[in-house]
Write a protein that holds these residues in place. Sequence first.
Motif, PDB file in Angstrom:
ATOM      1  N   GLU A  52      -6.855  -3.645  -4.848  1.00 28.55           N
ATOM      2  CA  GLU A  52      -7.647  -4.821  -4.498  1.00 28.55           C
ATOM      3  C   GLU A  52      -7.922  -5.690  -5.726  1.00 28.55           C
ATOM      4  OE1 GLU A  52      -9.209  -7.717  -2.461  1.00 28.55           O
ATOM      5  OE2 GLU A  52      -8.194  -6.011  -1.546  1.00 28.55           O
ATOM      6  N   ASN A  53      -8.156  -5.067  -6.882  1.00 22.20           N
ATOM      7  CA  ASN A  53      -8.367  -5.831  -8.119  1.00 22.20           C
ATOM      8  C   ASN A  53      -7.119  -6.620  -8.498  1.00 22.20           C
ATOM      9  OD1 ASN A  53     -10.994  -4.945  -8.403  1.00 22.20           O
ATOM     10  ND2 ASN A  53     -10.441  -3.255  -9.763  1.00 22.20           N
ATOM     11  N   LYS A 104       0.821  -1.213   0.000  1.00 23.15           N
ATOM     12  CA  LYS A 104       0.000   0.000   0.000  1.00 23.15           C
ATOM     13  C   LYS A 104       0.853   1.261   0.000  1.00 23.15           C
ATOM     14  CE  LYS A 104      -4.221  -1.748   1.994  1.00 23.15           C
ATOM     15  NZ  LYS A 104      -5.294  -1.527   2.948  1.00 23.15           N
ATOM     16  N   GLN A 124       0.846   3.300  -6.468  1.00 27.26           N
ATOM     17  CA  GLN A 124       0.454   4.650  -6.871  1.00 27.26           C
ATOM     18  C   GLN A 124      -0.905   4.677  -7.555  1.00 27.26           C
ATOM     19  OE1 GLN A 124       3.658   6.129  -9.250  1.00 27.26           O
ATOM     20  NE2 GLN A 124       4.986   6.432  -7.491  1.00 27.26           N
ATOM     21  N   GLY A 125      -1.826   3.892  -7.084  1.00 23.27           N
ATOM     22  CA  GLY A 125      -3.170   3.874  -7.637  1.00 23.27           C
ATOM     23  C   GLY A 125      -4.183   3.924  -6.512  1.00 23.27           C
ATOM     24  N   THR A 126      -5.436   3.671  -6.858  1.00 27.30           N
ATOM     25  CA  THR A 126      -6.487   3.694  -5.852  1.00 27.30           C
ATOM     26  C   THR A 126      -6.523   2.371  -5.091  1.00 27.30           C
ATOM     27  OG1 THR A 126      -8.178   2.802  -7.330  1.00 27.30           O
ATOM     28  CG2 THR A 126      -7.885   5.202  -7.329  1.00 27.30           C
ATOM     29  N   ASP A 127      -7.200   2.387  -3.944  1.00 20.94           N
ATOM     30  CA  ASP A 127      -7.364   1.155  -3.169  1.00 20.94           C
ATOM     31  C   ASP A 127      -8.128   0.106  -3.966  1.00 20.94           C
ATOM     32  OD1 ASP A 127      -5.984   2.194  -1.018  1.00 20.94           O
ATOM     33  OD2 ASP A 127      -7.785   2.764   0.098  1.00 20.94           O
ATOM     34  N   GLU A 128      -9.072   0.549  -4.786  1.00 25.74           N
ATOM     35  CA  GLU A 128      -9.852  -0.382  -5.607  1.00 25.74           C
ATOM     36  C   GLU A 128      -8.959  -1.062  -6.643  1.00 25.74           C
ATOM     37  OE1 GLU A 128     -13.507  -0.301  -8.802  1.00 25.74           O
ATOM     38  OE2 GLU A 128     -13.456   1.241  -7.240  1.00 25.74           O
ATOM     39  N   GLU A 129      -8.065  -0.312  -7.271  1.00 24.14           N
ATOM     40  CA  GLU A 129      -7.140  -0.898  -8.246  1.00 24.14           C
ATOM     41  C   GLU A 129      -6.232  -1.921  -7.574  1.00 24.14           C
ATOM     42  OE1 GLU A 129      -6.310   2.590 -11.510  1.00 24.14           O
ATOM     43  OE2 GLU A 129      -5.404   2.811  -9.520  1.00 24.14           O
TER      44      GLU A 129
END
Length: 63
Positions: free
Chosen positions: A54-55, A43, A47-52
């Motif tokens: 998790e995917n 984490k 450098q992306g979102t938490d959703e990215e």
Amino acid sequence: MLTVEVNGKQLILREISDQWGEDCHTFLSRPEMMHWVNERFSKERFQGTDEELENIMEAFRQV
């Protein structure tokens, strides 16, 4: 781009980048691969979102 190939007992992960070319990692177990994934996509470094994130993690869990 990341690809994972299951070859018998081995998991072969290829990390392909236009900057660095191809880097190949060979794992003998899924837990070993997931340990690498957790360090590579931590984490703090991602450098992306938490959703990215998790995917990505879910895709590796499906291997």
